[in-house]
Write an enzyme that holds these catalytic residues in place. Structure first.
Site, short mmCIF file in Angstrom:
data_model
loop_
_atom_site.label_atom_id
_atom_site.label_comp_id
_atom_site.label_asym_id
_atom_site.label_seq_id
_atom_site.Cartn_x
_atom_site.Cartn_y
_atom_site.Cartn_z
N TYR A 165 -1.47 0.17 10.46
CA TYR A 165 -1.81 -0.59 9.30
C TYR A 165 -0.51 -0.45 7.97
O TYR A 165 0.15 -1.45 7.64
CB TYR A 165 -3.30 -0.05 8.47
CG TYR A 165 -3.40 -0.55 7.03
CD1 TYR A 165 -3.46 -1.84 6.89
CD2 TYR A 165 -3.18 0.34 6.10
CE1 TYR A 165 -3.65 -2.30 5.57
CE2 TYR A 165 -3.40 -0.27 4.67
CZ TYR A 165 -3.63 -1.59 4.58
OH TYR A 165 -3.64 -1.80 3.26
N THR B 295 0.72 -1.18 0.02
CA THR B 295 -0.01 -0.11 -0.10
C THR B 295 0.95 1.20 -0.03
O THR B 295 1.83 1.22 0.44
CB THR B 295 -1.04 0.11 1.13
OG1 THR B 295 -1.74 1.23 1.39
CG2 THR B 295 -0.03 -0.37 2.50
N1 UFG Z 1 -13.48 10.62 2.75
C1 UFG Z 1 -14.41 11.43 3.05
N2 UFG Z 1 -15.69 11.12 3.63
C2 UFG Z 1 -15.75 9.51 3.80
C3 UFG Z 1 -14.86 8.71 3.42
C4 UFG Z 1 -13.59 9.34 2.88
O1 UFG Z 1 -14.44 12.85 2.66
O2 UFG Z 1 -16.96 9.45 4.30
C5 UFG Z 1 -12.28 11.28 2.12
C6 UFG Z 1 -11.08 10.81 3.14
O3 UFG Z 1 -10.69 11.77 3.63
C7 UFG Z 1 -10.00 10.63 1.61
C8 UFG Z 1 -10.65 10.37 0.44
O4 UFG Z 1 -12.31 10.62 0.80
O5 UFG Z 1 -9.38 12.01 1.51
C9 UFG Z 1 -10.52 8.70 0.33
O6 UFG Z 1 -10.84 8.17 1.41
P1 UFG Z 1 -10.94 6.69 1.34
O7 UFG Z 1 -11.10 6.13 3.02
O8 UFG Z 1 -11.82 6.11 0.38
O9 UFG Z 1 -9.53 5.89 1.06
P2 UFG Z 1 -8.15 6.20 1.89
O10 UFG Z 1 -7.30 7.14 1.00
O11 UFG Z 1 -8.15 6.71 3.36
O12 UFG Z 1 -7.27 4.75 2.10
C10 UFG Z 1 -6.97 4.14 0.98
C11 UFG Z 1 -7.15 2.51 1.36
C12 UFG Z 1 -6.26 2.25 2.59
C13 UFG Z 1 -4.88 2.80 2.47
C14 UFG Z 1 -4.90 4.16 2.01
C15 UFG Z 1 -3.56 5.00 2.09
O13 UFG Z 1 -8.33 2.21 1.24
O14 UFG Z 1 -6.26 1.00 2.60
O15 UFG Z 1 -5.47 4.65 0.98
O16 UFG Z 1 -3.50 6.14 2.63
F1 UFG Z 1 -4.30 2.66 3.57
#
Ligand code: UFG
Length: 327
Positions: free
Chosen positions: A143, A119
């Protein structure tokens, strides 16, 4: 020629199941090894499902002895960043100790090739834009730490025992199978696109946008969304490289294109024709402003290109999956 078997840990999960399909399309027999803690039995459609724990070395060794896989693809892991902060032991036990158990079973059974689901969370806060593979790895949550520890083990097992491995560091996996057979089924769901699609379906759960005060052009976080089917195809490409004798390395998998949360919402509204009710909330701890891959290394090595990863295609496929069976 006899069909080659590939053992796929986490083969009932989101990325694992799409990769099983891609493996079958490429002529392999995927054997899914999954405890179904987060995976779904109905996502296993392209080969047998063996129920088992990653911590069960004897079971892993006996599955390897039975099926004699040519290689292992290792997806099985817990992947909730927030939970990893509140319950780190769960992540170190499963993701790290479980992976060690797997590597030892592979060594015992003389299986010497592995594709690892890593990741971009192993990089931590980006020091510069367009992260390439030589960016320092300094995870900011357990993680990411757990995945980095496995990458470290892969290097050590390679030097000591000749294991050859390719670690694929994904950015944001998104979308669903283009034929609509499988898709994203997380419980609980925490990811942006499925939650925003849910908000568009009159469920009464508006999306909370986590922060609008980031230093990005529209104030919301920028991520690099890659279609899960492109990811799955990249795993097959990595496997074939190992089979052709490639030495161990790590690659980013992303598109190189950043998209903001606001752009995701706008595109969902265009694609679905429905509003996405949303409110602006606090920043979520541990979210960097911008995470975008420099994905040139994988593209240069294999001539691979993401073909389904433009945002409307990602969203259309996820929307179709969400509304399956809805007539
Ligand atoms: N977001 C929102 N509202 C929500 C969910 C997400 O605004 O309800 C935003 C988050 O803050 C982020 C973006 O949307 O800016 C994407 O969020 P996700 O949760 O969809 O994905 P992440 O970027 O947090 O996570 C992904 C993978 C993880 C990994 C991570 C690495 O799912 O497994 O990238 O940073 F660890």
């Amino acid at each position: 020629m006899k069909q080659k078997t590939i053992l796929v840990t986490g083969g009932a999960g989101y990325i694992g199941s799409h990769t099983c399909k891609a493996l079958a399309t490429a002529g392999y027999l995927p054997v899914a090894y999954d405890n179904l803690a987060h995976g779904s039995e109905r996502a296993v459609q392209w080969g047998p499902l063996v129920r088992g724990e990653l911590s069960d070395g004897d079971r892993l060794a006996s599955v390897m002895a039975d099926y004699r896989p040519a290689a292992v693809m290792h997806f099985a892991a817990y992947a909730y960043v927030g939970e990893s902060v509140t319950d780190p032991g769960k992540y170190y036990r499963n993701n790290v100790m479980g992976s060690l158990t797997l590597l030892e079973a592979m060594r015992e059974q003389a299986i010497g090739q592995l594709v690892f689901s890593s990741t971009c969370a192993t990089y931590g806060n980006p020091l510069h834009q367009a992260l390439n593979e030589s960016h320092p790895q300094s995870p900011i949550n357990p993680y990411g730490q757990s995945k980095l520890m496995v990458e470290t083990m892969l290097g050590d097992f390679g030097r000591a025992h000749g294991l050859r491995s390719i670690a694929l560091r994904y950015f944001n996996a998104a979308g669903a199978d283009m034929d609509g057979t499988i898709g994203e089924d997380h419980e609980p769901e925490t990811h942006l696109i499925p939650l925003a699609l849910e908000a568009a379906t009159d469920t009464g759960h508006p999306l909370t946008v986590f922060g609008a005060d980031y230093s990005t052009p529209d104030g919301t976080c920028i991520r690099d969304y890659i279609h899960v089917q492109d990811l799955a195809d990249a795993h097959v490409t990595a496997l074939q490289a190992l089979e052709a004798g490639a030495s161990s390395t790590a690659y980013n998998l992303g598109t190189g294109k950043g998209v903001s949360v606001r752009e995701v919402i706008d595109t969902i509204e265009q694609v679905t024709g429905k509003p996405v009710p949303h409110i602006f909330g606090q920043r979520r701890a541990g979210d960097p402003d911008r995470l975008v891959a420099d994905a040139a290394k994988f593209q240069r090595a294999f001539g691979w290109r993401p073909v389904h990863s433009d945002l409307p295609t990602i969203i259309r496929s996820a929307w179709r999956w969400r509304n399956r069976g809805a007539g």
